[in-house]
Write a protein that holds these residues in place. Sequence first.
Motif, PDB file in Angstrom:
ATOM      1  N   ILE A  47       0.836  -1.201   0.000  1.00 42.53           N
ATOM      2  CA  ILE A  47       0.000   0.000   0.000  1.00 42.53           C
ATOM      3  C   ILE A  47       0.869   1.248   0.000  1.00 42.53           C
ATOM      4  CG2 ILE A  47      -1.635   1.335   1.410  1.00 42.53           C
ATOM      5  CD1 ILE A  47      -2.851  -1.055  -0.169  1.00 42.53           C
ATOM      6  N   CYS A  61      -8.347   1.094   0.086  1.00 36.36           N
ATOM      7  CA  CYS A  61      -7.891   1.449   1.433  1.00 36.36           C
ATOM      8  C   CYS A  61      -8.561   2.746   1.885  1.00 36.36           C
ATOM      9  CB  CYS A  61      -6.373   1.607   1.433  1.00 36.36           C
ATOM     10  SG  CYS A  61      -5.668   1.909   3.056  1.00 36.36           S
ATOM     11  N   ILE A  66      -7.489  -2.264   4.682  1.00 35.95           N
ATOM     12  CA  ILE A  66      -7.273  -2.590   3.276  1.00 35.95           C
ATOM     13  C   ILE A  66      -8.306  -3.639   2.887  1.00 35.95           C
ATOM     14  CG2 ILE A  66      -5.638  -3.481   1.573  1.00 35.95           C
ATOM     15  CD1 ILE A  66      -3.410  -2.790   3.660  1.00 35.95           C
TER      16      ILE A  66
END
Length: 85
Positions: A47, A61, A66
Amino acid sequence: MQQHIYYTKYALQFADMQIPELVNTFNTLIGNRGWTSMRSYHDQALIDEFQRRGIDITTICDGKAISFANPIQYDILGNRLVAIR
Protein backbone atom coordinates in the motif's frame (compact mmCIF):
# COMPACT_ATOMS: atom_id res chain seq x y z
CA MET A 1 9.99 4.54 15.23
CA GLN A 2 12.25 2.27 13.17
CA GLN A 3 10.63 0.11 10.46
CA HIS A 4 10.63 -3.62 10.98
CA ILE A 5 13.24 -5.46 8.90
CA TYR A 6 10.58 -7.46 7.03
CA TYR A 7 8.66 -4.31 6.13
CA THR A 8 11.91 -2.88 4.75
CA LYS A 9 12.55 -6.08 2.77
CA TYR A 10 9.13 -5.88 1.14
CA ALA A 11 9.38 -2.12 0.58
CA LEU A 12 12.65 -2.55 -1.32
CA GLN A 13 11.17 -5.39 -3.37
CA PHE A 14 8.10 -3.34 -4.31
CA ALA A 15 10.17 -0.26 -5.15
CA ASP A 16 11.80 -2.27 -7.96
CA MET A 17 8.48 -3.37 -9.48
CA GLN A 18 6.50 -1.80 -12.29
CA ILE A 19 2.90 -0.82 -11.55
CA PRO A 20 1.39 -3.88 -13.35
CA GLU A 21 3.54 -6.12 -11.14
CA LEU A 22 2.29 -4.34 -8.02
CA VAL A 23 -1.30 -4.78 -9.19
CA ASN A 24 -0.68 -8.49 -9.86
CA THR A 25 0.84 -8.85 -6.39
CA PHE A 26 -2.27 -7.28 -4.86
CA ASN A 27 -4.58 -9.47 -6.94
CA THR A 28 -2.89 -12.68 -5.77
CA LEU A 29 -4.14 -11.85 -2.28
CA ILE A 30 -7.82 -11.77 -3.24
CA GLY A 31 -9.66 -14.43 -1.26
CA ASN A 32 -6.67 -15.18 0.99
CA ARG A 33 -7.97 -14.91 4.55
CA GLY A 34 -4.75 -16.02 6.21
CA TRP A 35 -3.21 -13.46 8.53
CA THR A 36 0.21 -13.24 10.14
CA SER A 37 2.55 -10.47 11.11
CA MET A 38 4.52 -11.14 7.90
CA ARG A 39 1.35 -10.57 5.90
CA SER A 40 0.80 -7.25 7.65
CA TYR A 41 4.33 -6.08 6.77
CA HIS A 42 3.82 -7.21 3.18
CA ASP A 43 0.44 -5.56 2.77
CA GLN A 44 1.48 -2.28 4.37
CA ALA A 45 4.62 -2.07 2.24
CA LEU A 46 2.52 -2.71 -0.88
CA ILE A 47 0.00 0.00 0.00
CA ASP A 48 2.81 2.40 0.88
CA GLU A 49 4.44 1.80 -2.51
CA PHE A 50 1.21 2.63 -4.35
CA GLN A 51 0.97 5.82 -2.31
CA ARG A 52 4.65 6.67 -2.80
CA ARG A 53 3.96 6.69 -6.53
CA GLY A 54 1.03 9.06 -6.05
CA ILE A 55 -1.58 6.47 -7.03
CA ASP A 56 -5.11 6.97 -5.66
CA ILE A 57 -5.84 3.89 -3.55
CA THR A 58 -9.23 4.89 -2.10
CA THR A 59 -10.84 1.92 -3.84
CA ILE A 60 -8.86 -0.50 -1.67
CA CYS A 61 -7.89 1.45 1.43
CA ASP A 62 -9.80 3.89 3.62
CA GLY A 63 -6.81 4.81 5.77
CA LYS A 64 -7.73 2.25 8.43
CA ALA A 65 -8.26 -1.01 6.57
CA ILE A 66 -7.27 -2.59 3.28
CA SER A 67 -9.97 -4.40 1.29
CA PHE A 68 -9.08 -7.52 -0.65
CA ALA A 69 -12.72 -8.07 -1.68
CA ASN A 70 -12.18 -7.45 -5.40
CA PRO A 71 -9.30 -7.66 -7.82
CA ILE A 72 -8.03 -4.34 -9.12
CA GLN A 73 -6.59 -2.78 -12.24
CA TYR A 74 -4.62 0.39 -12.76
CA ASP A 75 -6.34 3.32 -14.48
CA ILE A 76 -3.40 5.16 -16.02
CA LEU A 77 -5.42 8.24 -17.03
CA GLY A 78 -6.79 8.74 -13.52
CA ASN A 79 -3.63 7.45 -11.82
CA ARG A 80 -5.82 5.31 -9.59
CA LEU A 81 -6.69 1.76 -8.73
CA VAL A 82 -10.15 0.58 -9.69
CA ALA A 83 -12.02 -2.55 -8.69
CA ILE A 84 -12.79 -5.22 -11.26
CA ARG A 85 -16.23 -6.62 -10.56
